[in-house]
Design an enzyme around this catalytic site. Structure first.
Site, PDB file in Angstrom:
ATOM      1  CD  GLU A  15      12.999  -0.917  -9.352  1.00  0.00           C
ATOM      2  OE1 GLU A  15      12.354  -0.710  -8.310  1.00  0.00           O
ATOM      3  OE2 GLU A  15      12.497  -0.916 -10.479  1.00  0.00           O
ATOM      4  CD  GLU A  70      10.126  -4.175  -7.187  1.00  0.00           C
ATOM      5  OE1 GLU A  70      10.587  -5.332  -7.377  1.00  0.00           O
ATOM      6  OE2 GLU A  70      10.832  -3.165  -7.172  1.00  0.00           O
TER       7      GLU A  70
HETATM    8  C1  LIG Z   1       8.679   1.120  -7.475  1.00  0.00           C
HETATM    9  C2  LIG Z   1       9.338  -0.027  -6.753  1.00  0.00           C
HETATM   10  O1  LIG Z   1       9.831  -0.912  -7.720  1.00  0.00           O
HETATM   11  C3  LIG Z   1       8.350  -0.674  -5.874  1.00  0.00           C
HETATM   12  C4  LIG Z   1       8.964  -1.196  -4.630  1.00  0.00           C
HETATM   13  O2  LIG Z   1      10.093  -0.987  -4.280  1.00  0.00           O
HETATM   14  S1  LIG Z   1       7.902  -2.055  -3.692  1.00  0.00           S
HETATM   15  C5  LIG Z   1       8.838  -2.537  -2.320  1.00  0.00           C
HETATM   16  C6  LIG Z   1       9.742  -3.685  -2.614  1.00  0.00           C
HETATM   17  N1  LIG Z   1      10.328  -4.145  -1.387  1.00  0.00           N
HETATM   18  C7  LIG Z   1       9.837  -5.204  -0.747  1.00  0.00           C
HETATM   19  O3  LIG Z   1       8.920  -5.861  -1.178  1.00  0.00           O
HETATM   20  C8  LIG Z   1      10.490  -5.524   0.562  1.00  0.00           C
HETATM   21  C9  LIG Z   1       9.434  -5.667   1.621  1.00  0.00           C
HETATM   22  N2  LIG Z   1      10.026  -5.895   2.920  1.00  0.00           N
HETATM   23  C10 LIG Z   1      10.479  -7.112   3.279  1.00  0.00           C
HETATM   24  O4  LIG Z   1      10.477  -8.073   2.541  1.00  0.00           O
HETATM   25  C11 LIG Z   1      10.988  -7.237   4.675  1.00  0.00           C
HETATM   26  O5  LIG Z   1      10.368  -6.241   5.464  1.00  0.00           O
HETATM   27  C12 LIG Z   1      12.526  -7.033   4.783  1.00  0.00           C
HETATM   28  C13 LIG Z   1      13.224  -8.230   4.144  1.00  0.00           C
HETATM   29  C14 LIG Z   1      12.952  -5.749   4.123  1.00  0.00           C
HETATM   30  C15 LIG Z   1      12.925  -6.926   6.273  1.00  0.00           C
HETATM   31  O6  LIG Z   1      12.416  -8.029   6.963  1.00  0.00           O
HETATM   32  P1  LIG Z   1      12.483  -8.068   8.574  1.00  0.00           P
HETATM   33  O7  LIG Z   1      13.810  -7.663   9.033  1.00  0.00           O
HETATM   34  O8  LIG Z   1      11.956  -9.421   8.958  1.00  0.00           O
HETATM   35  O9  LIG Z   1      11.488  -6.952   9.077  1.00  0.00           O
HETATM   36  P2  LIG Z   1       9.918  -6.785   8.843  1.00  0.00           P
HETATM   37  O10 LIG Z   1       9.219  -7.071  10.117  1.00  0.00           O
HETATM   38  O11 LIG Z   1       9.457  -7.476   7.630  1.00  0.00           O
HETATM   39  O12 LIG Z   1       9.839  -5.227   8.542  1.00  0.00           O
HETATM   40  C16 LIG Z   1      10.173  -4.275   9.556  1.00  0.00           C
HETATM   41  C17 LIG Z   1       9.249  -3.107   9.402  1.00  0.00           C
HETATM   42  O13 LIG Z   1       9.577  -2.448   8.184  1.00  0.00           O
HETATM   43  C18 LIG Z   1       8.409  -2.282   7.398  1.00  0.00           C
HETATM   44  N3  LIG Z   1       8.799  -2.377   5.988  1.00  0.00           N
HETATM   45  C19 LIG Z   1       9.605  -3.282   5.415  1.00  0.00           C
HETATM   46  N4  LIG Z   1       9.764  -3.001   4.109  1.00  0.00           N
HETATM   47  C20 LIG Z   1       9.035  -1.887   3.883  1.00  0.00           C
HETATM   48  C21 LIG Z   1       8.795  -1.103   2.728  1.00  0.00           C
HETATM   49  N5  LIG Z   1       9.355  -1.368   1.555  1.00  0.00           N
HETATM   50  N6  LIG Z   1       7.975  -0.046   2.858  1.00  0.00           N
HETATM   51  C22 LIG Z   1       7.426   0.280   4.036  1.00  0.00           C
HETATM   52  N7  LIG Z   1       7.624  -0.426   5.162  1.00  0.00           N
HETATM   53  C23 LIG Z   1       8.422  -1.494   5.070  1.00  0.00           C
HETATM   54  C24 LIG Z   1       7.498  -3.421   7.816  1.00  0.00           C
HETATM   55  O14 LIG Z   1       6.162  -3.130   7.527  1.00  0.00           O
HETATM   56  C25 LIG Z   1       7.768  -3.496   9.291  1.00  0.00           C
HETATM   57  O15 LIG Z   1       7.031  -2.473   9.910  1.00  0.00           O
HETATM   58  P3  LIG Z   1       6.439  -2.684  11.410  1.00  0.00           P
HETATM   59  O16 LIG Z   1       7.634  -2.908  12.275  1.00  0.00           O
HETATM   60  O17 LIG Z   1       5.716  -1.414  11.675  1.00  0.00           O
HETATM   61  O18 LIG Z   1       5.543  -3.873  11.357  1.00  0.00           O
END
Ligand SMILES: C[C@H](O)CC(=O)SCCNC(=O)CCNC(=O)[C@H](O)C(C)(C)COP(=O)(O)OP(=O)(O)OC[C@H]1O[C@@H](n2cnc3c(N)ncnc32)[C@H](O)[C@@H]1OP(=O)(O)O
Length: 760
Positions: A153, A173
């Protein structure tokens, strides 16, 4: 301490660091102590080059999540870049090869705990729209690795996007129970068209930058080493009007006419109604998109913020965010993953038994690039096993989950044997024969003497005590359970069962194998049924009791499906086959006689020639090409079962509400989950949540079985079970753990330590 690197106004490439006190205070306020180690790296930097381009970089390892201080830092840097005369244009990027994984999901968890949405910063209007998109200087996003959620975004708020190959772009999301909240619902449709944008949001699936470039989301793909150079040039070209400078929110060229847009949204609504009946965020997202189509992008962003704030406090979001973190927590196992051990490489695995489970396990392994030797007792069974593996792989190729070449490569990794000759160099054996203790003991003695001393000795038993299986061998530290769920090459859970003697190294090795074959490994303790089957054994029993109390079985199945499980308990019995029900039922009756409800229904069904889906006749009729149909001919069989057990009060069917039916099936499951927690079978309550979602398909949006129990409330569950145990059967008797938690007002998920502290 949070460091923000600010520009020296006299020397554009020289940076110095100041402590941003106000942001530090906000951050400390919103962080728990455990998060402190990451704080030092939560930073936004700005470097202004001699070309007049300010490079703003987000750094918050590992995924550059947009934590509150990062967002504040971005605002501050953009404001500074706008003020400074030596800055002509801006490039926004993320450190260490990742643009951003989106808004910091930890903040959602804090909102869920406190209910206070004021913790959510104003990003959509204040930062993305007013500061970035409406900036007087052009901004280019240089995207690498991933730009997800709020990350994408932010990039869409920029005036152009240059990306490295294979960067993941998505708005996931909805999978967290919310929806894009930084303007994504408005900008994505305007950049790549309504249909594709809706599809990306509803499925939460990312696309690669190559596809993004084709669709117009990305303006250019460049090699990673040239990303910043090209982005800088692009930004300068825009500032000097050599390239167009577009604000996504104001575009309309990809939206089409109002009537076309409405048609697309209406079709999406129908699809959502069928596919996600219990989830509020999908329809809400479509409402917000529609608002922007009808009243313009800005109006859309305003509605987006409002609806986002409603969704973020929903139970659905609470459940999904809980599961997000719970899934990541399973990889942290005390005294296994925190003692400096490194997993050993497992290159070759022997699978003993080529039945449904063995061939499924072998398929999962070869798909994860691990060589498999499949052993059977005769060539007929062996051929059957290999054919099943072939069919599994062909199925994946047919569904385009694998290419033809990948399928062929996978098949080249498996060989079949009838003896132990190829077991001399295997790193692991997984025994997957029938549930027969003497047979398993014999196999374990044989493999101990034949396999190399480092070889892991695993069993896929779903119920039998591992100490019994390994009883006759010396190296009990190598004995471990590798409990896959059927179909093993599809179901995502791997339950890793350790005994008191299993070594930490062996547990770690199996966890690594699990990850390599794309399973979620959950480490659990040894008991009858382990964590998942043990917790869910009352599921079928609860259904049987209701049958005997006169409740319509098809109503029960419908209600459980509406609750969110893929099918009800009776259809599940049909699918699993009655042989499994009988075998597993015996194990549990032996282990937990005080709370086993004995029903003759399965025996009566078998006697009347029914064996569930296997022979097309169970509670339902199964015909090729059509959905299972309730079979009215089971009613006399049910009547006979009821007559034999005779537990209906006054001989009359009980009258229960839909809600009570769901509770009478699922509260006993929560009750057993309490015993599993009390006995320490799982490391933490959230592990059982993950296991219930991935192993039993308990709806993830309800957060897993323990989380759901806490949402409903221990007090209500305890009171209901107590009432039913007095009225109907001992089967419902509340466990001591549940009783204590209910009486002391302690959540079921609270650690045992907290509970005992609360008791004092
Ligand atoms: C207002 C907005 O529209 C709302 C948003 O943006 S909501 C957030 C949208 N983003 C997401 O849903 C992405 C979520 N993250 C993921 O899908 C995966 O973590 C990823 C594809 C980014 C990376 O995957 P990968 O490399 O396998 O690492 P993964 O083990 O999942 O994550 C590594 C660490 O980062 C953290 N992390 C990943 N994305 C995060 C996020 N958005 N916020 C906080 N922590 C996050 C994980 O909790 C993990 O922490 P840990 O090591 O303490 O357990």
């Amino acid at each position: 301490m949070v460091n923000f690197t600010l520009e020296c106004p006299f020397c554009s490439l020289f940076t110095y660091t100041v402590i941003a006190y106000s942001i530090l205070l906000t951050f400390i306020d919103s962080c728990s102590k455990q998060e402190l180690p990451e704080m030092a790296e939560v930073i936004v930097t700005m470097e202004v080059g001699s070309d007049g381009v300010a490079l703003i970089t987000i750094s918050n390892p590992p995924v550059n999540a947009l934590a509150v201080p990062i967002l504040a830092g971005l605002k501050e840097k953009f404001a500074e870049a706008m003020r400074r005369d030596d800055v002509k244009a801006i490039v926004l990027t993320g450190k260490n090869g990742r643009f951003s994984g989106g808004f910091d999901i930890n903040v959602f968890q804090k909102v869920h705990k406190t209910g206070d949405i004021s913790q959510l910063p104003d990003v959509s209007i204040a930062l993305v729209t007013n500061t970035i998109e409406d900036a007087k200087k052009p901004v280019v996003a240089a995207v690498q690795g991933l730009a997800l959620g709020g990350g994408l975004e932010l990039a869409m708020g920029c005036h152009a996007r240059v990306a490295a190959p294979k960067a993941q772009l998505g708005l996931p999301e909805l999978s967290l129970g919310v929806m894009p909240g930084f303007g994504g619902t408005q900008r994505l449709p305007r950049l790549l068209g309504l249909s594709k944008a809706i599809d990306m949001m509803l499925t939460s699936k990312p696309i690669l930058s190559e596809e993004g470039a084709k669709l117009g989301l990305i303006d250019a793909i460049v090699p990673p080493q040239e990303l910043l150079k090209v982005a800088r040039k692009w930004a300068l070209d825009m500032s000097e009007m050599r390239k167009p400078w577009a604000r996504s929110l104001h575009r309309t060229d990809k939206i089409g006419s109002l009537s076309e847009a409405r048609e697309i949204i209406m079709a999406a609504r129908q699809h959502v109604k069928r596919t996600f009946p219990n989830l509020p965020q999908h329809q809400a997202c479509l409402d917000v998109i529609e608002e922007g189509i009808v009243h313009g992008g800005y109006a859309g962003t305003l509605k987006e913020v409002k609806v986002f704030n409603e969704l973020v406090v929903s139970d659905t979001s609470k459940g999904l965010v809980h599961i997000f973190f719970a899934q990541r927590a399973i990889s942290k196992v005390p005294k296994v993953t925190d003692v400096g051990l490194k997993p050993r490489t497992v290159k070759k695995v022997a699978v003993i038994g080529g039945g449904l489970m063995g061939s499924g396990i072998a398929t999962a392994l070869i798909l994860g690039n691990i060589k498999v030797v499949l052993k059977e007792v005769n060539s007929e069974y062996l051929q059957k096993g290999i054919k099943t593996i072939e069919a599994n792989v062909r199925g994946l190729v047919g569904r385009k989950k694998l290419s033809q070449a990948q399928g062929e490569k996978a098949m080249s990794m498996v060989s079949g044997v009838l003896d132990y000759s190829q077991f001399k160099d295997v790193d692991m054996v997984i025994e997957a024969v029938i549930e027969n203790v003497p047979l398993k003991q014999k196999i374990f003695s044989e493999i101990e003497s034949i396999c190399p001393p480092h070889c892991i000795l695993a069993t896929n038993t779903s119920t039998i005590d591992l100490n019994l299986i390994g009883e006759k061998i010396k190296s009990q530290d190598r004995v471990i359970g590798a409990h896959f769920f059927s179909p093993a090459h599809v179901m995502p859970l791997l339950e890793i069962v350790r005994t008191e003697k299993t070594s930490a190294q062996v547990i770690l090795d199996l966890m690594a194998v699990g990850k390599a074959i794309k399973k979620a490994p959950v480490v659990v303790g040894n008991c009858t049924g382990f964590a998942v089957n043990r917790t869910f054994f009352p599921y079928t029993q609860g259904a049987h009791i209701l049958l005997h109390l006169g409740v319509d079985i098809f109503r029960i199945d419908r209600l459980i499906s509406s609750f969110g499980l893929p099918m009800g308990p009776f259809q599940l019995q049909d699918l699993a086959g009655y042989g499994v029900a009988v075998a597993v039922g015996k194990e549990f009756a032996n282990a937990f006689p005080d709370r086993t409800f004995r029903s003759p229904i399965i025996d009566l069904l078998i006697k009347s020639g029914r064996n569930g889906k296997n022979n097309g006749k169970g509670y339902y009729i199964y015909e090729k090409g059509s959905k299972p149909k309730p079979d009215p001919q089971v009613f006399p069989i049910i009547e006979e079962a009821k007559r034999q057990v005779n537990i209906m009060p006054g001989g009359k069917a009980i009258s229960v509400t839909d809600k009570e039916i769901v509770e009478m099936i699922l509260f006993p499951v929560v009750n057993e989950a309490c015993r599993v927690l009390e006995e320490g079978v799982v490391v933490r309550a959230s592990d059982l949540d993950v296991a219930s979602v991935l192993g039993m398909s308990f709806p993830s949006y309800r957060g897993g079985i323990v989380f759901w129990g806490d949402l409903v409330g221990a007090k209500h569950i305890y009171a209901s079970l107590k009432k039913w145990s007095e009225k109907y059967s001992q089967f419902y008797k509340p466990s001591r753990f549940l009783e204590e938690r209910a009486k002391n007002g302690v959540p079921l998920s609270a650690s045992l330590e907290i509970s005992s502290r609360a008791r004092l």
